[in-house]
Design an enzyme around this catalytic site. Structure first.
Site, PDB file in Angstrom:
ATOM      1  N   ASP A 211       0.858  -1.186   0.000  1.00 42.95           N
ATOM      2  CA  ASP A 211       0.000   0.000   0.000  1.00 42.95           C
ATOM      3  C   ASP A 211       0.895   1.238   0.000  1.00 42.95           C
ATOM      4  OD1 ASP A 211       1.018  -0.012   2.590  1.00 42.95           O
ATOM      5  OD2 ASP A 211      -0.797  -0.872   3.433  1.00 42.95           O
TER       6      ASP A 211
ATOM      7  N   ASP B 211       1.629   4.904   1.785  1.00 41.49           N
ATOM      8  CA  ASP B 211       1.367   5.758   2.945  1.00 41.49           C
ATOM      9  C   ASP B 211       1.934   7.145   2.680  1.00 41.49           C
ATOM     10  OD1 ASP B 211       0.299   3.596   4.554  1.00 41.49           O
ATOM     11  OD2 ASP B 211       2.354   2.858   4.692  1.00 41.49           O
TER      12      ASP B 211
ATOM     13  N   ASP C 295       9.499   3.369  13.342  1.00 38.86           N
ATOM     14  CA  ASP C 295      10.126   2.212  13.974  1.00 38.86           C
ATOM     15  C   ASP C 295      11.537   1.921  13.463  1.00 38.86           C
ATOM     16  OD1 ASP C 295       8.971   1.417  11.557  1.00 38.86           O
ATOM     17  OD2 ASP C 295       7.724  -0.160  12.416  1.00 38.86           O
TER      18      ASP C 295
HETATM   19  P1  ATP Z   1       3.799  -2.903   4.969  1.00 41.27           P
HETATM   20  O1  ATP Z   1       2.705  -1.924   4.590  1.00 41.27           O
HETATM   21  O2  ATP Z   1       4.542  -3.481   3.836  1.00 41.27           O
HETATM   22  O3  ATP Z   1       3.357  -3.903   5.960  1.00 41.27           O
HETATM   23  P2  ATP Z   1       4.917  -0.564   6.232  1.00 41.27           P
HETATM   24  O4  ATP Z   1       6.321  -0.258   6.661  1.00 41.27           O
HETATM   25  O5  ATP Z   1       4.296   0.353   5.249  1.00 41.27           O
HETATM   26  O6  ATP Z   1       4.922  -2.071   5.740  1.00 41.27           O
HETATM   27  P3  ATP Z   1       2.683   0.073   7.891  1.00 41.27           P
HETATM   28  O7  ATP Z   1       2.115  -0.708   9.017  1.00 41.27           O
HETATM   29  O8  ATP Z   1       1.881   0.308   6.668  1.00 41.27           O
HETATM   30  O9  ATP Z   1       4.049  -0.628   7.541  1.00 41.27           O
HETATM   31  O10 ATP Z   1       3.145   1.463   8.506  1.00 41.27           O
HETATM   32  C1  ATP Z   1       3.590   2.562   7.706  1.00 41.27           C
HETATM   33  C2  ATP Z   1       4.766   3.240   8.384  1.00 41.27           C
HETATM   34  O11 ATP Z   1       4.359   3.756   9.653  1.00 41.27           O
HETATM   35  C3  ATP Z   1       5.947   2.338   8.685  1.00 41.27           C
HETATM   36  O12 ATP Z   1       6.803   2.205   7.588  1.00 41.27           O
HETATM   37  C4  ATP Z   1       6.598   3.052   9.840  1.00 41.27           C
HETATM   38  O13 ATP Z   1       7.371   4.145   9.385  1.00 41.27           O
HETATM   39  C5  ATP Z   1       5.410   3.604  10.600  1.00 41.27           C
HETATM   40  N1  ATP Z   1       4.962   2.677  11.659  1.00 41.27           N
HETATM   41  C6  ATP Z   1       3.996   1.741  11.554  1.00 41.27           C
HETATM   42  N2  ATP Z   1       3.821   1.083  12.705  1.00 41.27           N
HETATM   43  C7  ATP Z   1       4.708   1.615  13.573  1.00 41.27           C
HETATM   44  C8  ATP Z   1       5.014   1.378  14.943  1.00 41.27           C
HETATM   45  N3  ATP Z   1       4.372   0.433  15.635  1.00 41.27           N
HETATM   46  N4  ATP Z   1       5.958   2.149  15.528  1.00 41.27           N
HETATM   47  C9  ATP Z   1       6.590   3.117  14.828  1.00 41.27           C
HETATM   48  N5  ATP Z   1       6.367   3.377  13.535  1.00 41.27           N
HETATM   49  C10 ATP Z   1       5.423   2.641  12.907  1.00 41.27           C
HETATM   50 MG    MG Z   2       2.298   0.314   4.532  1.00 36.05          MG
END
Ligand code: ATP
Ligand code: MG
Length: 461
Positions: free
Chosen positions: A74, A76, A158
């Site tokens: 996705d 963001d 994170d």
């Molecule tokens: P994917 O969508 O492929 O699972 P993602 O890195 O995009 O991976 P998301 O859960 O969509 O993960 O979160 C988007 C962003 O928000 C992350 O890349 C990170 O920068 C931040 N983030 C998400 N969850 C946390 C958390 N628990 N603590 C700190 N930052 C977070």
């Molecule tokens: Mg994501």
């Protein structure tokens, strides 16, 4: 007062360890990303926010994945606009979440998630802003809605590889946390002090494992070191959030590898306590059942076939049944009710860890019940079972059990053949059942050690 003074002295130091005050900026020739690779809707959202005078970037998983040649799940967006300001820019936008307020901008089936730049809320300073940010006694962040600068936003993310910001207009990447370095070296590294960051949000331990498995990265050694010791903190996480995380862990195409890493870091037990206990008792059988289930799931995902959490949970929890049923039988309950009660208890307890919604726990139960019915094939029973909408899942589950070494008297082969042959052949197969020494009964289990295997249907007769 002293505490605040100390914090204000300490924070620049902390900051220097975590993220840079000014980001490293990579121009379009210094990285392989192109804005054509990005969802047009996501680019549109960024563009709209920038035109309205806000800062806006693509951030997180999409930038990371595109840099690695992986298709993003996705897109963001991070912005200086508050959720209300974002909502005012779009007709198709909704503010969601309480713990962490976000805006979802809808384009048909695609949702672009827009988050406002946030700051890491320092411990002990939440008195005045408790409606915006809060922590519990162990430092876990309960609410996180204090907005900040882009640099603050990078700091509160994170992992370094998740803190890269991409501006599709200028095609520049802003790197505050040495994320590009870790992408190149294939490392999952927490920003800031690992123990503190896990205490703030223990789910980050699961995320570390998930990204390591998904990307084939190592977890950097300081980020890996405290995980085993802190794994128990997952016990405090709401069960509904853990259910969502479990799906992300096991239904993203790298389930088998993820399972191995979860075990290695002591994270499987807090998620699936009863299964982890069974795994300890019988590592070979239980490990093989779970791994096989996950390998099948990974393969189905690779082939674009649908997968259901019900089947996965059926497999993950199945090994926990025999011990529970045996305990109930030992207390005087007859075999069949003991097994039914064990199923009920195992699912009920698991729901307290990872709230399994009814739409999955009901079919899970049906898959298990089917294991009891598959051995009973006499008369019209076999044909009735074939018509059951849950037959396919039940049959696949039977094959899974057999592939993990469960002895079922070649029941899987029998059912495979039954589905392939003509009607008259089927009648013969049923007749042969009645004339065989075992009669219509389920094939007898040939086990040397009854505790060595999960129960099959016939054990309940
Ligand atoms: P994917 O969508 O492929 O699972 P993602 O890195 O995009 O991976 P998301 O859960 O969509 O993960 O979160 C988007 C962003 O928000 C992350 O890349 C990170 O920068 C931040 N983030 C998400 N969850 C946390 C958390 N628990 N603590 C700190 N930052 C977070
Ligand atoms: Mg994501």
């Amino acid at each position: 007062m002293l505490k605040k003074l100390f914090q204000s002295i300490r924070s620049p130091l902390r900051r220097a360890r975590g993220v840079r005050t000014t980001p490293e900026v990579l121009g379009s020739s210094q990285h392989p990303l192109h804005h054509e690779q990005i969802s047009r809707n996501a680019v549109g959202v960024v563009d709209r926010l920038q035109r309205a005078g806000y800062q806006a970037y693509l951030v997180g998983g999409c930038v990371r994945d595109l840099l690695l040649g992986v298709e993003p799940k996705d897109f963001d967006v991070a912005t200086s606009a508050t959720p209300e300001q974002v909502r005012n820019e779009f007709r198709n936008a909704r503010v969601i979440g309480r713990r962490f307020k976000l805006v979802h901008v809808h384009f048909g089936r695609e949702i672009i998630e827009v988050a406002t730049f946030r700051t890491n809320h320092p411990q002990g300073e939440d008195d005045e802003d408790s409606h915006l940010a809060a922590r519990n006694e162990s430092g876990r962040i309960l609410r996180d809605n204090v907005y900040g600068s882009q640099e603050d936003d990078a700091q509160r993310r994170d992992f370094t590889i998740n803190a890269l910001y991409y501006d599709p207009a200028s095609e520049r990447i802003l790197d505050y946390a040495h994320g590009m370095h870790d992408i190149r070296n294939r490392l999952v590294r927490l920003i800031g002090d690992p123990t503190q960051r896990y205490q703030e949000d223990p789910v980050r331990m699961l995320r570390a494992v998930r990204f390591a498995a998904k990307l084939g990265f190592d977890i950097e050694k300081h980020s890996a070191a405290p995980i085993r010791q802190l794994a128990h903190l997952l016990n405090d996480i709401p069960a509904s959030r853990l259910f969502d995380e479990v799906l992300k862990l096991f239904l993203a195409g790298q389930g088998e590898r993820t399972f191995d890493l979860l075990c290695e870091y002591g994270l499987f037990a807090p998620l699936f306590p009863a299964s982890a206990a069974a795994l300890k008792r019988e590592p070979e059988y239980v490990g093989s059942l779970i791994r096989q289930a996950l390998a099948n799931t990974d393969e189905r995902i690779r082939l674009g076939k649908p997968v259901t959490p019900a089947f996965l949970f059926a497999a993950l929890l199945w090994p926990a049944l025999p011990a529970r049923a045996a305990a109930l039988q030992a207390s005087g309950m007859p075999a069949i009710p003991a097994l039914q009660e064990a199923a009920h208890e195992v699912i009920g307890e698991q729901c307290r860890r990872t709230a399994i919604p009814k739409r999955f726990s009901l079919p899970l139960r049906e898959i298990w019940d089917m294991q009891e019915r598959l051995p009973r094939r006499q008369g019209r029973r076999a044909d009735l079972l074939l018509e059951n909408p849950r037959f396919r899942a039940g049959y696949d589950f039977l094959l899974l059990r057999e592939s993990a070494g469960e002895e079922t008297g070649d029941l899987g082969d029998w059912w495979t053949r039954y589905q392939e042959v003509s009607d008259s052949e089927r009648r013969n197969m049923i007749r042969e059942l009645s004339s065989s020494p075992d009669g219509a009964k389920a094939p007898r289990k040939r086990r040397r050690n009854p505790r060595k295997r999960a129960p099959t249907g016939q054990s309940q007769e």
